[in-house]
Write an enzyme that holds these catalytic residues in place. Structure first.
Site, PDB file in Angstrom:
ATOM      1  N   SER A  86      33.517 -30.759 -22.387  1.00  0.00           N
ATOM      2  CA  SER A  86      32.550 -29.728 -21.963  1.00  0.00           C
ATOM      3  C   SER A  86      31.357 -29.778 -22.891  1.00  0.00           C
ATOM      4  O   SER A  86      31.495 -30.054 -24.092  1.00  0.00           O
ATOM      5  CB  SER A  86      33.178 -28.338 -22.040  1.00  0.00           C
ATOM      6  OG  SER A  86      32.185 -27.346 -21.819  1.00  0.00           O
ATOM      7  N   TYR A 114      37.624 -22.198 -26.931  1.00  0.00           N
ATOM      8  CA  TYR A 114      37.478 -23.212 -25.868  1.00  0.00           C
ATOM      9  C   TYR A 114      36.511 -24.305 -26.326  1.00  0.00           C
ATOM     10  O   TYR A 114      36.812 -25.507 -26.191  1.00  0.00           O
ATOM     11  CB  TYR A 114      36.959 -22.522 -24.601  1.00  0.00           C
ATOM     12  CG  TYR A 114      36.581 -23.453 -23.478  1.00  0.00           C
ATOM     13  CD1 TYR A 114      37.545 -23.984 -22.630  1.00  0.00           C
ATOM     14  CD2 TYR A 114      35.244 -23.779 -23.235  1.00  0.00           C
ATOM     15  CE1 TYR A 114      37.194 -24.819 -21.578  1.00  0.00           C
ATOM     16  CE2 TYR A 114      34.879 -24.607 -22.189  1.00  0.00           C
ATOM     17  CZ  TYR A 114      35.852 -25.133 -21.361  1.00  0.00           C
ATOM     18  OH  TYR A 114      35.499 -25.965 -20.325  1.00  0.00           O
TER      19      TYR A 114
HETATM   20  P1  NAP Z   1      39.608 -24.530 -12.361  1.00  0.00           P
HETATM   21  O1  NAP Z   1      38.902 -24.389 -11.062  1.00  0.00           O
HETATM   22  O2  NAP Z   1      40.050 -23.289 -13.076  1.00  0.00           O
HETATM   23  O3  NAP Z   1      40.858 -25.500 -12.143  1.00  0.00           O
HETATM   24  C1  NAP Z   1      41.690 -25.802 -13.214  1.00  0.00           C
HETATM   25  C2  NAP Z   1      42.924 -26.472 -12.707  1.00  0.00           C
HETATM   26  O4  NAP Z   1      43.734 -26.775 -13.850  1.00  0.00           O
HETATM   27  C3  NAP Z   1      43.743 -25.636 -11.765  1.00  0.00           C
HETATM   28  O5  NAP Z   1      43.957 -26.367 -10.575  1.00  0.00           O
HETATM   29  C4  NAP Z   1      45.049 -25.392 -12.519  1.00  0.00           C
HETATM   30  O6  NAP Z   1      46.205 -25.569 -11.701  1.00  0.00           O
HETATM   31  C5  NAP Z   1      45.075 -26.495 -13.545  1.00  0.00           C
HETATM   32  N1  NAP Z   1      45.785 -26.108 -14.750  1.00  0.00           N
HETATM   33  C6  NAP Z   1      45.571 -25.050 -15.548  1.00  0.00           C
HETATM   34  N2  NAP Z   1      46.458 -25.025 -16.544  1.00  0.00           N
HETATM   35  C7  NAP Z   1      47.263 -26.101 -16.361  1.00  0.00           C
HETATM   36  C8  NAP Z   1      48.374 -26.609 -17.063  1.00  0.00           C
HETATM   37  N3  NAP Z   1      48.822 -26.013 -18.159  1.00  0.00           N
HETATM   38  N4  NAP Z   1      48.963 -27.738 -16.597  1.00  0.00           N
HETATM   39  C9  NAP Z   1      48.510 -28.356 -15.482  1.00  0.00           C
HETATM   40  N5  NAP Z   1      47.460 -27.909 -14.768  1.00  0.00           N
HETATM   41  C10 NAP Z   1      46.847 -26.790 -15.213  1.00  0.00           C
HETATM   42  O7  NAP Z   1      38.724 -25.333 -13.428  1.00  0.00           O
HETATM   43  P2  NAP Z   1      37.531 -26.403 -13.284  1.00  0.00           P
HETATM   44  O8  NAP Z   1      36.258 -25.668 -13.443  1.00  0.00           O
HETATM   45  O9  NAP Z   1      37.739 -27.296 -12.144  1.00  0.00           O
HETATM   46  O10 NAP Z   1      37.756 -27.176 -14.663  1.00  0.00           O
HETATM   47  C11 NAP Z   1      38.339 -28.460 -14.748  1.00  0.00           C
HETATM   48  C12 NAP Z   1      38.025 -29.023 -16.120  1.00  0.00           C
HETATM   49  O11 NAP Z   1      36.618 -29.039 -16.318  1.00  0.00           O
HETATM   50  C13 NAP Z   1      38.599 -28.202 -17.270  1.00  0.00           C
HETATM   51  O12 NAP Z   1      39.058 -29.067 -18.291  1.00  0.00           O
HETATM   52  C14 NAP Z   1      37.404 -27.403 -17.750  1.00  0.00           C
HETATM   53  O13 NAP Z   1      37.515 -27.026 -19.096  1.00  0.00           O
HETATM   54  C15 NAP Z   1      36.303 -28.408 -17.537  1.00  0.00           C
HETATM   55  N6  NAP Z   1      34.963 -27.829 -17.471  1.00  0.00           N
HETATM   56  C16 NAP Z   1      34.642 -26.930 -16.483  1.00  0.00           C
HETATM   57  C17 NAP Z   1      33.362 -26.385 -16.476  1.00  0.00           C
HETATM   58  C18 NAP Z   1      32.937 -25.389 -15.436  1.00  0.00           C
HETATM   59  O14 NAP Z   1      31.883 -24.752 -15.606  1.00  0.00           O
HETATM   60  N7  NAP Z   1      33.665 -25.223 -14.332  1.00  0.00           N
HETATM   61  C19 NAP Z   1      32.437 -26.740 -17.461  1.00  0.00           C
HETATM   62  C20 NAP Z   1      32.813 -27.644 -18.438  1.00  0.00           C
HETATM   63  C21 NAP Z   1      34.070 -28.181 -18.431  1.00  0.00           C
HETATM   64  P3  NAP Z   1      47.237 -24.382 -11.370  1.00  0.00           P
HETATM   65  O15 NAP Z   1      46.432 -23.357 -10.624  1.00  0.00           O
HETATM   66  O16 NAP Z   1      48.287 -25.035 -10.536  1.00  0.00           O
HETATM   67  O17 NAP Z   1      47.763 -23.900 -12.678  1.00  0.00           O
END
Ligand code: NAP
Length: 260
Positions: free
Chosen positions: A155, A169
Protein backbone atom coordinates in the site's frame (compact mmCIF):
# COMPACT_ATOMS: atom_id res chain seq x y z
CA UNK A 1 2.77 -17.39 -31.26
CA UNK A 2 1.26 -16.70 -27.86
CA UNK A 3 1.72 -13.27 -26.30
CA UNK A 4 3.37 -12.82 -22.94
CA UNK A 5 -0.07 -12.09 -21.48
CA UNK A 6 -1.48 -15.51 -22.36
CA UNK A 7 1.48 -17.38 -20.88
CA UNK A 8 1.04 -21.03 -21.87
CA UNK A 9 3.55 -23.42 -20.38
CA UNK A 10 5.45 -25.79 -22.68
CA UNK A 11 2.90 -28.29 -23.92
CA UNK A 12 0.12 -25.71 -23.80
CA UNK A 13 -0.83 -26.13 -20.13
CA UNK A 14 -2.44 -23.15 -18.43
CA UNK A 15 -0.52 -21.54 -15.60
CA UNK A 16 -1.80 -21.92 -12.06
CA UNK A 17 -2.27 -18.90 -9.82
CA UNK A 18 -3.19 -18.70 -6.14
CA UNK A 19 -4.84 -15.45 -5.05
CA UNK A 20 -5.40 -14.92 -1.33
CA UNK A 21 -8.46 -12.96 -0.25
CA UNK A 22 -10.06 -13.56 -3.64
CA UNK A 23 -13.73 -13.22 -2.67
CA UNK A 24 -14.08 -9.53 -3.42
CA UNK A 25 -12.28 -6.30 -4.18
CA UNK A 26 -8.79 -6.34 -5.64
CA UNK A 27 -8.35 -10.11 -5.14
CA UNK A 28 -11.51 -10.91 -7.09
CA UNK A 29 -10.50 -8.50 -9.88
CA UNK A 30 -7.06 -10.13 -10.13
CA UNK A 31 -8.60 -13.61 -10.23
CA UNK A 32 -11.03 -12.86 -13.04
CA UNK A 33 -8.52 -10.89 -15.10
CA UNK A 34 -6.00 -13.71 -14.68
CA UNK A 35 -8.53 -16.25 -15.95
CA UNK A 36 -9.10 -14.11 -19.05
CA UNK A 37 -5.34 -14.11 -19.64
CA UNK A 38 -4.82 -17.83 -19.50
CA UNK A 39 -4.43 -18.71 -15.84
CA UNK A 40 -6.32 -21.25 -13.78
CA UNK A 41 -7.00 -19.66 -10.42
CA UNK A 42 -7.09 -21.04 -6.89
CA UNK A 43 -9.21 -18.73 -4.74
CA UNK A 44 -8.42 -18.38 -1.07
CA UNK A 45 -10.86 -16.80 1.34
CA UNK A 46 -11.28 -16.69 5.13
CA UNK A 47 -14.95 -16.20 5.97
CA UNK A 48 -17.19 -15.28 3.05
CA UNK A 49 -17.68 -18.52 1.11
CA UNK A 50 -20.54 -17.05 -0.92
CA UNK A 51 -18.38 -14.19 -2.22
CA UNK A 52 -15.57 -16.60 -3.09
CA UNK A 53 -18.10 -18.79 -4.88
CA UNK A 54 -19.17 -15.83 -7.01
CA UNK A 55 -15.56 -15.13 -7.94
CA UNK A 56 -15.14 -18.80 -8.85
CA UNK A 57 -18.15 -18.56 -11.19
CA UNK A 58 -16.65 -15.46 -12.83
CA UNK A 59 -13.29 -17.23 -13.25
CA UNK A 60 -15.00 -20.16 -14.96
CA UNK A 61 -17.04 -17.82 -17.16
CA UNK A 62 -13.72 -16.22 -18.18
CA UNK A 63 -12.38 -19.61 -19.28
CA UNK A 64 -10.30 -20.63 -16.26
CA UNK A 65 -10.50 -23.49 -13.83
CA UNK A 66 -11.34 -22.33 -10.31
CA UNK A 67 -10.42 -24.02 -7.04
CA UNK A 68 -11.82 -22.76 -3.72
CA UNK A 69 -9.35 -22.91 -0.84
CA UNK A 70 -10.68 -21.65 2.50
CA UNK A 71 -7.96 -20.74 4.99
CA UNK A 72 -7.12 -17.92 7.37
CA UNK A 73 -3.72 -16.81 6.05
CA UNK A 74 -2.75 -15.77 9.58
CA UNK A 75 -2.93 -19.44 10.63
CA UNK A 76 0.32 -21.03 9.45
CA UNK A 77 -0.98 -24.60 9.78
CA UNK A 78 -4.02 -23.65 7.69
CA UNK A 79 -1.71 -22.20 5.02
CA UNK A 80 0.32 -25.42 4.96
CA UNK A 81 -2.90 -27.42 4.57
CA UNK A 82 -4.11 -25.07 1.83
CA UNK A 83 -0.96 -25.62 -0.24
CA UNK A 84 -1.26 -29.38 0.29
CA UNK A 85 -4.80 -29.18 -1.11
CA UNK A 86 -3.48 -27.17 -4.06
CA UNK A 87 -0.79 -29.82 -4.67
CA UNK A 88 -3.40 -32.56 -4.58
CA UNK A 89 -5.70 -30.76 -7.04
CA UNK A 90 -3.26 -29.13 -9.45
CA UNK A 91 0.21 -30.45 -8.60
CA UNK A 92 1.65 -27.06 -7.65
CA UNK A 93 1.53 -23.45 -8.78
CA UNK A 94 3.21 -20.92 -11.05
CA UNK A 95 2.09 -17.68 -9.40
CA UNK A 96 0.99 -16.29 -6.04
CA UNK A 97 -0.73 -13.01 -5.25
CA UNK A 98 -0.52 -12.18 -1.55
CA UNK A 99 -3.62 -10.00 -1.49
CA UNK A 100 -5.52 -10.87 1.72
CA UNK A 101 -5.41 -7.87 4.00
CA UNK A 102 -7.36 -5.94 6.58
CA UNK A 103 -7.60 -2.47 8.05
CA UNK A 104 -9.23 -1.53 11.33
CA UNK A 105 -11.22 1.39 12.67
CA UNK A 106 -9.49 4.77 12.69
CA UNK A 107 -7.53 5.17 15.93
CA UNK A 108 -4.39 6.90 17.18
CA UNK A 109 -1.48 4.69 18.24
CA UNK A 110 -2.06 5.72 21.87
CA UNK A 111 -5.53 4.15 21.65
CA UNK A 112 -4.50 0.75 20.22
CA UNK A 113 -4.97 -2.56 22.01
CA UNK A 114 -2.21 -5.14 21.71
CA UNK A 115 -4.74 -7.46 20.04
CA UNK A 116 -5.42 -4.95 17.30
CA UNK A 117 -1.75 -4.62 16.34
CA UNK A 118 -1.19 -8.38 16.55
CA UNK A 119 -4.13 -9.06 14.19
CA UNK A 120 -2.92 -6.38 11.80
CA UNK A 121 0.52 -7.96 11.49
CA UNK A 122 -0.73 -11.57 11.66
CA UNK A 123 -2.91 -11.19 8.57
CA UNK A 124 -1.10 -8.52 6.56
CA UNK A 125 2.50 -9.59 7.22
CA UNK A 126 2.81 -13.08 8.70
CA UNK A 127 0.18 -14.45 6.32
CA UNK A 128 2.16 -13.17 3.35
CA UNK A 129 5.35 -14.76 4.73
CA UNK A 130 3.62 -18.13 5.19
CA UNK A 131 2.12 -18.16 1.70
CA UNK A 132 5.35 -16.98 0.05
CA UNK A 133 7.36 -19.63 1.89
CA UNK A 134 5.09 -22.38 0.64
CA UNK A 135 5.08 -20.95 -2.89
CA UNK A 136 8.89 -20.71 -3.04
CA UNK A 137 9.17 -24.31 -1.84
CA UNK A 138 7.18 -25.30 -4.92
CA UNK A 139 8.35 -22.80 -7.57
CA UNK A 140 12.08 -22.30 -6.88
CA UNK A 141 14.53 -24.29 -9.01
CA UNK A 142 16.45 -24.83 -5.75
CA UNK A 143 13.53 -27.03 -4.69
CA UNK A 144 13.05 -28.71 -8.07
CA UNK A 145 10.41 -26.27 -9.34
CA UNK A 146 10.39 -24.49 -12.70
CA UNK A 147 10.10 -20.91 -11.46
CA UNK A 148 7.20 -18.53 -11.00
CA UNK A 149 6.14 -15.09 -9.86
CA UNK A 150 4.92 -13.64 -6.57
CA UNK A 151 3.12 -10.32 -6.29
CA UNK A 152 2.57 -8.88 -2.84
CA UNK A 153 -0.16 -6.28 -2.41
CA UNK A 154 1.36 -3.52 -0.34
CA UNK A 155 0.00 0.00 0.00
CA UNK A 156 1.12 3.55 -0.56
CA UNK A 157 0.33 3.82 3.16
CA UNK A 158 3.89 2.55 3.69
CA UNK A 159 5.10 5.93 2.39
CA UNK A 160 2.38 8.09 3.94
CA UNK A 161 2.11 6.53 7.42
CA UNK A 162 -1.71 6.82 7.78
CA UNK A 163 -1.56 9.11 10.84
CA UNK A 164 -4.81 9.23 12.77
CA UNK A 165 -6.23 6.37 10.71
CA UNK A 166 -4.16 3.19 11.02
CA UNK A 167 -0.45 3.60 11.53
CA UNK A 168 -0.32 -0.13 12.35
CA UNK A 169 -1.64 -0.93 8.86
CA UNK A 170 0.89 1.43 7.26
CA UNK A 171 3.71 -0.17 9.27
CA UNK A 172 2.55 -3.65 8.25
CA UNK A 173 2.60 -2.57 4.60
CA UNK A 174 6.09 -1.12 5.19
CA UNK A 175 7.12 -4.61 6.23
CA UNK A 176 5.67 -5.92 2.96
CA UNK A 177 7.87 -3.50 1.00
CA UNK A 178 11.02 -4.77 2.70
CA UNK A 179 9.87 -8.39 2.49
CA UNK A 180 9.38 -7.95 -1.25
CA UNK A 181 12.86 -6.54 -1.82
CA UNK A 182 14.60 -9.07 0.39
CA UNK A 183 12.82 -12.15 -0.89
CA UNK A 184 13.23 -11.01 -4.48
CA UNK A 185 17.01 -10.99 -4.05
CA UNK A 186 17.01 -14.34 -2.25
CA UNK A 187 15.27 -16.17 -5.09
CA UNK A 188 16.26 -14.10 -8.15
CA UNK A 189 18.64 -16.77 -9.42
CA UNK A 190 16.08 -19.54 -8.78
CA UNK A 191 13.51 -18.56 -11.43
CA UNK A 192 11.19 -16.75 -9.03
CA UNK A 193 10.37 -13.05 -9.38
CA UNK A 194 8.91 -11.16 -6.41
CA UNK A 195 7.32 -7.74 -6.77
CA UNK A 196 4.77 -5.58 -4.98
CA UNK A 197 1.92 -3.41 -6.16
CA UNK A 198 1.20 -0.51 -3.82
CA UNK A 199 -2.33 0.72 -4.43
CA UNK A 200 -3.51 4.12 -3.33
CA UNK A 201 -7.12 4.64 -2.31
CA UNK A 202 -9.11 2.04 -4.22
CA UNK A 203 -12.88 1.81 -4.26
CA UNK A 204 -13.53 -1.50 -2.48
CA UNK A 205 -15.35 -2.70 0.65
CA UNK A 206 -12.20 -2.51 2.78
CA UNK A 207 -13.12 1.05 3.80
CA UNK A 208 -16.54 -0.03 5.08
CA UNK A 209 -14.82 -2.83 7.01
CA UNK A 210 -12.88 -0.09 8.84
CA UNK A 211 -16.09 1.81 9.62
CA UNK A 212 -15.65 4.41 6.83
CA UNK A 213 -17.80 3.35 3.85
CA UNK A 214 -17.45 6.80 2.24
CA UNK A 215 -13.65 6.96 2.67
CA UNK A 216 -12.61 6.33 -0.93
CA UNK A 217 -14.66 9.21 -2.34
CA UNK A 218 -14.32 11.46 0.73
CA UNK A 219 -10.53 11.50 0.28
CA UNK A 220 -10.73 11.96 -3.50
CA UNK A 221 -9.74 15.66 -3.28
CA UNK A 222 -6.38 14.55 -1.79
CA UNK A 223 -5.65 12.40 -4.84
CA UNK A 224 -3.99 14.23 -7.75
CA UNK A 225 -6.37 12.46 -10.18
CA UNK A 226 -9.28 13.50 -7.91
CA UNK A 227 -10.80 10.01 -7.78
CA UNK A 228 -10.16 6.63 -6.15
CA UNK A 229 -8.81 3.82 -8.27
CA UNK A 230 -10.77 0.75 -9.26
CA UNK A 231 -9.91 -2.83 -8.40
CA UNK A 232 -9.43 -3.52 -12.11
CA UNK A 233 -6.87 -0.71 -12.40
CA UNK A 234 -4.84 -2.35 -9.62
CA UNK A 235 -5.31 -5.79 -11.16
CA UNK A 236 -3.81 -4.61 -14.46
CA UNK A 237 -0.53 -3.87 -12.67
CA UNK A 238 -0.61 -7.21 -10.87
CA UNK A 239 -1.22 -9.12 -14.10
CA UNK A 240 1.66 -7.34 -15.81
CA UNK A 241 4.04 -8.26 -12.97
CA UNK A 242 2.87 -11.88 -13.15
CA UNK A 243 3.38 -12.04 -16.89
CA UNK A 244 6.46 -12.80 -18.93
CA UNK A 245 6.31 -9.18 -20.12
CA UNK A 246 7.85 -8.40 -16.71
CA UNK A 247 10.55 -11.07 -17.09
CA UNK A 248 13.39 -8.74 -15.97
CA UNK A 249 11.40 -7.02 -13.20
CA UNK A 250 11.96 -8.20 -9.65
CA UNK A 251 12.06 -6.39 -6.32
CA UNK A 252 9.91 -3.59 -7.76
CA UNK A 253 7.37 -1.64 -5.70
CA UNK A 254 4.86 -0.42 -8.29
CA UNK A 255 2.62 2.43 -7.10
CA UNK A 256 -0.92 2.52 -8.55
CA UNK A 257 -2.21 5.60 -6.83
CA UNK A 258 -3.59 8.22 -9.20
CA UNK A 259 -0.49 10.25 -8.34
CA UNK A 260 -0.84 10.20 -4.55
P1 NAP B 1 -11.47 -6.08 0.76
O1 NAP B 1 -12.48 -5.65 -0.24
O2 NAP B 1 -11.75 -5.82 2.21
O3 NAP B 1 -11.17 -7.63 0.54
C1 NAP B 1 -10.25 -8.28 1.35
C2 NAP B 1 -10.36 -9.75 1.15
O4 NAP B 1 -9.39 -10.37 2.00
C3 NAP B 1 -11.71 -10.33 1.49
O5 NAP B 1 -12.19 -11.06 0.38
C4 NAP B 1 -11.43 -11.24 2.69
O6 NAP B 1 -12.08 -12.51 2.59
C5 NAP B 1 -9.95 -11.51 2.59
N1 NAP B 1 -9.35 -11.74 3.89
C6 NAP B 1 -9.37 -10.96 4.98
N2 NAP B 1 -8.72 -11.53 5.99
C7 NAP B 1 -8.28 -12.73 5.52
C8 NAP B 1 -7.55 -13.78 6.10
N3 NAP B 1 -7.13 -13.72 7.35
N4 NAP B 1 -7.26 -14.86 5.33
C9 NAP B 1 -7.69 -14.94 4.05
N5 NAP B 1 -8.40 -13.96 3.45
C10 NAP B 1 -8.68 -12.87 4.19
O7 NAP B 1 -10.04 -5.41 0.48
P2 NAP B 1 -9.34 -4.81 -0.84
O8 NAP B 1 -9.54 -3.35 -0.82
O9 NAP B 1 -9.69 -5.59 -2.03
O10 NAP B 1 -7.82 -5.05 -0.42
C11 NAP B 1 -7.02 -6.08 -0.96
C12 NAP B 1 -5.57 -5.76 -0.64
O11 NAP B 1 -5.25 -4.47 -1.16
C13 NAP B 1 -5.27 -5.70 0.85
O12 NAP B 1 -3.99 -6.26 1.09
C14 NAP B 1 -5.26 -4.21 1.14
O13 NAP B 1 -4.47 -3.89 2.25
C15 NAP B 1 -4.67 -3.69 -0.14
N6 NAP B 1 -4.93 -2.27 -0.39
C16 NAP B 1 -6.22 -1.82 -0.53
C17 NAP B 1 -6.42 -0.45 -0.74
C18 NAP B 1 -7.80 0.12 -0.90
O14 NAP B 1 -7.94 1.36 -0.84
N7 NAP B 1 -8.83 -0.68 -1.13
C19 NAP B 1 -5.33 0.42 -0.79
C20 NAP B 1 -4.05 -0.09 -0.63
C21 NAP B 1 -3.87 -1.43 -0.44
P3 NAP B 1 -13.20 -13.00 3.63
O15 NAP B 1 -14.32 -12.02 3.50
O16 NAP B 1 -13.55 -14.37 3.16
O17 NAP B 1 -12.55 -13.01 4.97
Amino acid sequence: MATAQTQPLPGGARRRLLVTGAGRGIGAAVAVMAARRGWDVALNYARDAAAAGRTAEAVRAAGGQALLLPADVADDAAVVAMFAALDAAWGGLDGLVNNAGVVDVAQRVDEYSAERVQRMFAINVFGSFSCAREAVRRMSTRHGGHGGAIVNIGSVASKLGSAGQYVDYAAAKGAIDVFTVGLSREVAAEGVRVNAVRPGITDTEIHASGGQPDRAWRLAPQIPMQRPGTADEVAEAVLWLLSDAAAYTTGALLDVTGGR
